[in-house]
Write a protein that holds these residues in place. Structure first.
Motif, PDB file in Angstrom:
ATOM      1  N   TRP A   1      45.858 -55.484  43.788  1.00  0.00           N
ATOM      2  CA  TRP A   1      44.831 -56.353  43.214  1.00  0.00           C
ATOM      3  C   TRP A   1      43.525 -55.611  43.030  1.00  0.00           C
ATOM      4  O   TRP A   1      42.717 -55.958  42.163  1.00  0.00           O
ATOM      5  N   SER A   2      43.280 -54.615  43.851  1.00  0.00           N
ATOM      6  CA  SER A   2      42.069 -53.808  43.756  1.00  0.00           C
ATOM      7  C   SER A   2      42.367 -52.449  44.364  1.00  0.00           C
ATOM      8  O   SER A   2      43.360 -52.286  45.080  1.00  0.00           O
ATOM      9  N   ARG A   3      41.491 -51.468  44.105  1.00  0.00           N
ATOM     10  CA  ARG A   3      41.771 -50.144  44.636  1.00  0.00           C
ATOM     11  C   ARG A   3      40.542 -49.248  44.563  1.00  0.00           C
ATOM     12  O   ARG A   3      39.641 -49.478  43.743  1.00  0.00           O
ATOM     13  N   THR A   4      40.527 -48.237  45.416  1.00  0.00           N
ATOM     14  CA  THR A   4      39.554 -47.149  45.366  1.00  0.00           C
ATOM     15  C   THR A   4      40.339 -45.866  45.172  1.00  0.00           C
ATOM     16  O   THR A   4      41.217 -45.549  45.979  1.00  0.00           O
ATOM     17  N   THR A   5      40.052 -45.148  44.092  1.00  0.00           N
ATOM     18  CA  THR A   5      40.780 -43.913  43.801  1.00  0.00           C
ATOM     19  C   THR A   5      39.848 -42.717  43.955  1.00  0.00           C
ATOM     20  O   THR A   5      38.625 -42.860  43.963  1.00  0.00           O
ATOM     21  N   TYR A   6      40.455 -41.532  44.055  1.00  0.00           N
ATOM     22  CA  TYR A   6      39.695 -40.338  44.431  1.00  0.00           C
ATOM     23  C   TYR A   6      40.007 -39.161  43.519  1.00  0.00           C
ATOM     24  O   TYR A   6      41.096 -39.066  42.946  1.00  0.00           O
ATOM     25  N   PHE A   7      39.033 -38.250  43.427  1.00  0.00           N
ATOM     26  CA  PHE A   7      39.284 -36.967  42.789  1.00  0.00           C
ATOM     27  C   PHE A   7      40.206 -36.160  43.694  1.00  0.00           C
ATOM     28  O   PHE A   7      40.040 -36.160  44.915  1.00  0.00           O
ATOM     29  N   MET A   8      41.158 -35.480  43.093  1.00  0.00           N
ATOM     30  CA  MET A   8      42.089 -34.681  43.867  1.00  0.00           C
ATOM     31  C   MET A   8      41.787 -33.201  43.660  1.00  0.00           C
ATOM     32  O   MET A   8      41.805 -32.718  42.530  1.00  0.00           O
ATOM     33  N   SER A   9      41.491 -32.480  44.734  1.00  0.00           N
ATOM     34  CA  SER A   9      41.255 -31.050  44.627  1.00  0.00           C
ATOM     35  C   SER A   9      42.577 -30.323  44.422  1.00  0.00           C
ATOM     36  O   SER A   9      43.633 -30.772  44.884  1.00  0.00           O
ATOM     37  N   SER A  10      42.518 -29.202  43.712  1.00  0.00           N
ATOM     38  CA  SER A  10      43.746 -28.475  43.377  1.00  0.00           C
ATOM     39  C   SER A  10      44.460 -27.929  44.605  1.00  0.00           C
ATOM     40  O   SER A  10      45.674 -27.688  44.568  1.00  0.00           O
ATOM     41  N   ASP A  11      43.729 -27.748  45.708  1.00  0.00           N
ATOM     42  CA  ASP A  11      44.354 -27.174  46.900  1.00  0.00           C
ATOM     43  C   ASP A  11      44.649 -28.219  47.967  1.00  0.00           C
ATOM     44  O   ASP A  11      44.928 -27.869  49.112  1.00  0.00           O
ATOM     45  N   LYS A  12      44.585 -29.519  47.617  1.00  0.00           N
ATOM     46  CA  LYS A  12      44.750 -30.567  48.629  1.00  0.00           C
ATOM     47  C   LYS A  12      46.088 -30.443  49.357  1.00  0.00           C
ATOM     48  O   LYS A  12      46.162 -30.620  50.574  1.00  0.00           O
ATOM     49  N   SER A  13      47.161 -30.149  48.617  1.00  0.00           N
ATOM     50  CA  SER A  13      48.491 -30.087  49.224  1.00  0.00           C
ATOM     51  C   SER A  13      48.615 -28.923  50.199  1.00  0.00           C
ATOM     52  O   SER A  13      49.574 -28.865  50.976  1.00  0.00           O
ATOM     53  N   TYR A  14      47.656 -27.973  50.157  1.00  0.00           N
ATOM     54  CA  TYR A  14      47.759 -26.787  51.002  1.00  0.00           C
ATOM     55  C   TYR A  14      46.706 -26.766  52.099  1.00  0.00           C
ATOM     56  O   TYR A  14      46.598 -25.799  52.841  1.00  0.00           O
ATOM     57  N   LYS A  15      45.915 -27.847  52.195  1.00  0.00           N
ATOM     58  CA  LYS A  15      44.892 -27.895  53.225  1.00  0.00           C
ATOM     59  C   LYS A  15      45.522 -28.069  54.613  1.00  0.00           C
ATOM     60  O   LYS A  15      46.468 -28.821  54.774  1.00  0.00           O
ATOM     61  N   ILE A  16      44.980 -27.370  55.565  1.00  0.00           N
ATOM     62  CA  ILE A  16      45.398 -27.511  56.951  1.00  0.00           C
ATOM     63  C   ILE A  16      44.401 -28.451  57.629  1.00  0.00           C
ATOM     64  O   ILE A  16      43.199 -28.173  57.657  1.00  0.00           O
ATOM     65  N   LEU A  17      44.886 -29.558  58.145  1.00  0.00           N
ATOM     66  CA  LEU A  17      44.021 -30.585  58.713  1.00  0.00           C
ATOM     67  C   LEU A  17      43.996 -30.501  60.238  1.00  0.00           C
ATOM     68  O   LEU A  17      45.024 -30.235  60.866  1.00  0.00           O
ATOM     69  N   ASP A  18      42.829 -30.733  60.794  1.00  0.00           N
ATOM     70  CA  ASP A  18      42.707 -30.760  62.246  1.00  0.00           C
ATOM     71  C   ASP A  18      42.508 -32.200  62.718  1.00  0.00           C
ATOM     72  O   ASP A  18      42.574 -33.143  61.927  1.00  0.00           O
ATOM     73  N   GLN A  19      42.258 -32.351  64.005  1.00  0.00           N
ATOM     74  CA  GLN A  19      42.120 -33.681  64.589  1.00  0.00           C
ATOM     75  C   GLN A  19      40.979 -34.469  63.946  1.00  0.00           C
ATOM     76  O   GLN A  19      41.119 -35.659  63.642  1.00  0.00           O
ATOM     77  N   ASN A  20      39.847 -33.812  63.709  1.00  0.00           N
ATOM     78  CA  ASN A  20      38.700 -34.483  63.115  1.00  0.00           C
ATOM     79  C   ASN A  20      39.004 -34.972  61.699  1.00  0.00           C
ATOM     80  O   ASN A  20      38.622 -36.083  61.322  1.00  0.00           O
ATOM     81  N   ASP A  21      39.704 -34.148  60.913  1.00  0.00           N
ATOM     82  CA  ASP A  21      40.071 -34.541  59.548  1.00  0.00           C
ATOM     83  C   ASP A  21      40.907 -35.817  59.554  1.00  0.00           C
ATOM     84  O   ASP A  21      40.665 -36.744  58.767  1.00  0.00           O
ATOM     85  N   LEU A  22      41.896 -35.868  60.422  1.00  0.00           N
ATOM     86  CA  LEU A  22      42.794 -37.018  60.461  1.00  0.00           C
ATOM     87  C   LEU A  22      42.081 -38.264  60.979  1.00  0.00           C
ATOM     88  O   LEU A  22      42.347 -39.382  60.512  1.00  0.00           O
ATOM     89  N   LYS A  23      41.152 -38.088  61.898  1.00  0.00           N
ATOM     90  CA  LYS A  23      40.385 -39.234  62.388  1.00  0.00           C
ATOM     91  C   LYS A  23      39.513 -39.807  61.277  1.00  0.00           C
ATOM     92  O   LYS A  23      39.353 -41.030  61.159  1.00  0.00           O
ATOM     93  N   LYS A  24      38.928 -38.939  60.440  1.00  0.00           N
ATOM     94  CA  LYS A  24      38.115 -39.401  59.321  1.00  0.00           C
ATOM     95  C   LYS A  24      38.985 -40.141  58.304  1.00  0.00           C
ATOM     96  O   LYS A  24      38.561 -41.141  57.707  1.00  0.00           O
ATOM     97  N   GLN A  25      40.182 -39.669  58.086  1.00  0.00           N
ATOM     98  CA  GLN A  25      41.096 -40.341  57.170  1.00  0.00           C
ATOM     99  C   GLN A  25      41.420 -41.740  57.671  1.00  0.00           C
ATOM    100  O   GLN A  25      41.515 -42.695  56.887  1.00  0.00           O
ATOM    101  N   MET A  26      41.601 -41.868  58.974  1.00  0.00           N
ATOM    102  CA  MET A  26      41.866 -43.186  59.543  1.00  0.00           C
ATOM    103  C   MET A  26      40.672 -44.112  59.329  1.00  0.00           C
ATOM    104  O   MET A  26      40.841 -45.301  59.035  1.00  0.00           O
ATOM    105  N   GLN A  27      39.469 -43.579  59.443  1.00  0.00           N
ATOM    106  CA  GLN A  27      38.287 -44.394  59.201  1.00  0.00           C
ATOM    107  C   GLN A  27      38.247 -44.911  57.769  1.00  0.00           C
ATOM    108  O   GLN A  27      37.894 -46.064  57.518  1.00  0.00           O
ATOM    109  N   VAL A  28      38.584 -44.044  56.817  1.00  0.00           N
ATOM    110  CA  VAL A  28      38.604 -44.462  55.409  1.00  0.00           C
ATOM    111  C   VAL A  28      39.615 -45.592  55.212  1.00  0.00           C
ATOM    112  O   VAL A  28      39.339 -46.585  54.542  1.00  0.00           O
ATOM    113  N   LEU A  29      40.775 -45.453  55.820  1.00  0.00           N
ATOM    114  CA  LEU A  29      41.814 -46.462  55.657  1.00  0.00           C
ATOM    115  C   LEU A  29      41.415 -47.804  56.273  1.00  0.00           C
ATOM    116  O   LEU A  29      41.806 -48.867  55.771  1.00  0.00           O
ATOM    117  N   LEU A  30      40.641 -47.781  57.337  1.00  0.00           N
ATOM    118  CA  LEU A  30      40.268 -49.011  58.039  1.00  0.00           C
ATOM    119  C   LEU A  30      38.924 -49.572  57.594  1.00  0.00           C
ATOM    120  O   LEU A  30      38.499 -50.625  58.070  1.00  0.00           O
TER     121      LEU A  30
END
Length: 274
Positions: A82-111
């Motif tokens: 019904w609604s959505r927020t979309t994002y620019f995708m960086s060319s290297d997103k699939s190759y980024k190595i994420l740490d604990q802080n990155d994943l915690k920030k992603q959870m914040q965006v989702l919530l």
């Protein structure tokens, strides 16, 4: 091709950025549905939800380059949402190595949408139920990677533990495959996830860790949005009126007044990805 057709429908002489984003949204989310009547209360919930997601995304991006910039916030109903927020995708997103802080920030965006609902309406709604499951799956990813306080567990949980069977596409968080090699999977047993189920102690540790991570991310969202309530309300009002905001329009609203970031500092503006 879709962008060219949309430009023709709008009688534009050339393909515009707006037509391109609209067409990309249509390809990813399906054909548009009839717009809901303006007096429906759910429109306000949708606007509040997406405004929270967009605002938190941009504020967190000041402290974390691994988060993507908001491309568009839309209330246009489509087959998949019904609604959505979309994002620019960086060319290297699939190759980024994420740490604990990155994943915690992603959870914040989702919530963030759920937190915005609670701040504005006093309690969250069922519209944020899937977001809660997605955030929990990110917590499971942290659990499997040994990035929680419980350390490494003797069992790797399915990466879609909370959203198993639910089909969705989210450009902000990609958890479509299991990065870690699970030596207990795909063995010749009736249990597809390992030689034997996890013990009660292991399951308790896992469930407690996931709950703690989700609650922590949600608490931070509440604090961040409460300190930026005026900006949240303004984004929601403009979105409700225009039905759609691109990233540059969102940034213009945020720039009008200083916003408190996740680090507790006031920022007069947020950088434009373009």
């Amino acid at each position: 091709n879709e962008a060219a057709l949309e430009s023709l429908r709008r009688n534009d002489s050339k393909i515009t950025k707006s037509s391109l984003y609209y067409s990309l949204d249509r390809v990813l989310e399906g054909s548009s549905l009839p717009t809901l009547p303006s007096h429906y209360d759910c429109n306000k919930v949708f606007a509040c939800h997406e405004s929270g997601v967009a605002l938190v995304s941009e504020l967190l991006r000041k402290d974390n380059d691994n988060l993507q910039a908001v491309k568009c916030v839309s209330l246009t109903p489509r087959n998949r949402s019904w609604s959505r927020t979309t994002y620019f995708m960086s060319s290297d997103k699939s190759y980024k190595i994420l740490d604990q802080n990155d994943l915690k920030k992603q959870m914040q965006v989702l919530l963030a949408g759920r937190a915005a609902e609670e701040i504005v309406y006093g309690e969250p709604t069922t519209y944020s139920a899937l977001d809660l499951s997605r955030a929990a799956d990110v917590a499971v990813k942290m659990l499997n990677s040994g990035l929680t306080d419980v350390g490494v567990l003797p069992f790797t949980f399915p990466h879609d533990f909370f959203t198993d069977g639910i089909v969705f596409s989210d450009p902000q968080v990609q958890i479509t495959r299991q990065e870690l090699l699970d030596i207990t999977s795909n063995t010749s047993t009736n249990d597809p996830h390992g030689l034997c189920p996890p013990s009660d102690a292991t399951r308790y540790k896992a469930e407690s860790a996931v709950r703690d991570l989700v609650e922590e991310a949600y608490r931070k969202d509440l604090e961040l949005l409460k300190s930026n309530r005026a900006t949240l309300d303004e984004i929601s009002a403009v979105l409700l009126e225009k039905r759609e905001l691109d990233g540059s329009e969102l940034l213009e609203i945020i720039k009008k007044s200083p916003c408190t970031t996740s680090s507790g500092t006031s920022e007069a503006n947020v950088s434009n990805p373009n």
